[in-house]
Write a protein that holds these residues in place. Structure first.
Motif, PDB file in Angstrom:
ATOM      1  N   HIS A 303     -15.133  28.049 129.336  1.00 27.32           N
ATOM      2  CA  HIS A 303     -16.553  28.545 129.831  1.00 27.32           C
ATOM      3  C   HIS A 303     -17.378  27.923 128.809  1.00 27.32           C
ATOM      4  N   THR A 304     -18.407  27.027 128.929  1.00 28.89           N
ATOM      5  CA  THR A 304     -19.226  26.649 128.180  1.00 28.89           C
ATOM      6  C   THR A 304     -20.115  27.648 127.428  1.00 28.89           C
ATOM      7  N   GLN A 305     -20.097  27.962 126.170  1.00 26.31           N
ATOM      8  CA  GLN A 305     -20.955  28.814 125.490  1.00 26.31           C
ATOM      9  C   GLN A 305     -22.229  28.216 124.865  1.00 26.31           C
ATOM     10  N   MET A 306     -22.105  26.979 124.389  1.00 28.28           N
ATOM     11  CA  MET A 306     -23.232  26.515 123.858  1.00 28.28           C
ATOM     12  C   MET A 306     -23.269  24.726 123.931  1.00 28.28           C
ATOM     13  N   VAL A 307     -24.550  24.271 124.064  1.00 27.27           N
ATOM     14  CA  VAL A 307     -24.762  22.732 124.047  1.00 27.27           C
ATOM     15  C   VAL A 307     -25.264  22.671 122.657  1.00 27.27           C
ATOM     16  N   LEU A 308     -24.574  21.865 121.971  1.00 26.85           N
ATOM     17  CA  LEU A 308     -25.091  21.248 120.533  1.00 26.85           C
ATOM     18  C   LEU A 308     -25.809  19.781 120.612  1.00 26.85           C
ATOM     19  N   ARG A 309     -26.813  19.430 120.125  1.00 29.24           N
ATOM     20  CA  ARG A 309     -27.275  18.259 119.691  1.00 29.24           C
ATOM     21  C   ARG A 309     -27.097  17.753 118.327  1.00 29.24           C
TER      22      ARG A 309
END
Length: 331
Positions: A303-309
């Motif tokens: 389950h994706t919890q955060m998108v980082l750049r």
């Protein structure tokens, strides 16, 4: 393990380090209570800082508090203490998120060096909403970030080109929804600080941390100004090939969210020590129908919890923090 009587200055310093963590819209949704007789720090979620429109189940609140918990662990280890952590110790009290008993190791501290090493990055880490260079990140650095997430029970996926395009499309979809519905803008407008308010803010995202408007490029960048004017804010080109990373957990419970927060902060501190700038976006994760589409389409797990750049560029300014006296009670 032995207890060591901690003075108020030490406890205050530990909590100050904890609260340097990132949280959604810099709402800082945490409260701490130190029980002197038990050498116990109690972490609670603050419902007054919840976001009913964009975070109705308090997932982001838990992630922010998990990040603060990880900083607390790092700060305690740096002070020579062994933090013994329990997540969600009282099921009937869902906002009691964690307890941390602070003990003195009877011998050389075990498995603490890796935490101590990260302590200088706590104050160096800032969210950067500026353009990053179109420059590759060495594989050994990316591997260290993946290992950091794994140490906290999470996974860090580095999507390939077509998966990255899918994520960017979903971010764009989320942005479009914000412009069309007033409900989607409620939390953002509550937690942004414009004009003179930005100079005295102790929470939220002040206008000096918005970064420039995006004139070109594909970096996923939430525009905190929305349609509101911000003086002296220009527009510039962002990177065309952003380096994204997706943080995920096997489950999607409150405990998973707290682990995700700890993994997120470990990854961010590792990235900071590697001279990387970082920013976060939860934009498409705030929509129940968009969030499942972000996960790895090949494995379909987690389950994706955060998108980082991630990238090389300015680290961005420090955003304000509430005084420790406002978030810490000593009993």
């Amino acid at each position: 393990m032995a207890l060591r009587q901690l003075d108020e200055k030490t406890v205050t310093t530990l909590v100050a380090e904890a609260t340097a963590a990132p949280s959604m819209h810099n709402a800082q949704p945490w409260r701490f209570r130190y029980v002197t007789a038990e050498q116990l720090l109690v972490l609670r979620g603050d419902p007054d800082r919840a976001m009913p429109s964009s975070d109705p189940d308090n997932r982001a609140l838990h992630i922010g508090c998990g990040a603060a918990l990880f900083n607390l662990r790092v700060a305690a280890a740096h002070t020579g203490l062994m933090p013994e952590t329990r997540l969600l110790p009282e099921p009937r009290d869902p906002l009691l998120l964690a307890t941390v008993r602070l003990t003195v190791p009877s011998g050389p501290p075990r498995d603490q060096d890796d935490l101590v090493r990260l302590q200088p990055a706590i104050r160096q880490r800032h969210t950067s909403r500026h353009p990053f260079a179109d420059r590759d990140i060495p594989q050994e650095v990316l591997g260290a970030l993946r290992d950091a997430a794994a140490q906290e029970g999470a996974a860090l996926l580095l999507p390939g080109p077509w998966h990255t395009e899918t994520v960017l499309d979903l971010v764009h979809d989320a942005e479009s929804r914000d412009t069309m519905t007033s409900e989607a803008r409620e939390d953002l407008e509550r937690w942004t600080r414009l004009g003179p308010e930005a100079d005295i803010a102790v929470d939220g995202v002040p206008e000096y941390a918005f970064g420039p408007r995006k004139r070109d490029g594909k970096a996923p960048q939430r525009d905190f100004a929305g349609r509101r004017p911000v003086a002296d804010r220009g527009a510039t080109a962002f990177e065309h090939t952003p380096h994204l990373a997706l943080l995920s957990t096997p489950g999607d419970t409150a405990a998973d969210w707290l682990r995700a927060g700890q993994a997120l902060e470990r990854v961010l501190l590792e990235a900071t020590l590697a001279d990387l700038a970082t920013s976060l976006t939860s934009h498409p994760l705030e929509s129940p129908d968009l969030r499942p589409l972000i996960r790895d389409p090949v494995s379909g797990r987690g389950h994706t919890q955060m998108v980082l750049r991630l990238g090389y560029g300015p680290r961005g300014p420090a955003t304000p923090r509430r005084p420790v006296r406002d978030v810490l009670e000593i009993a």
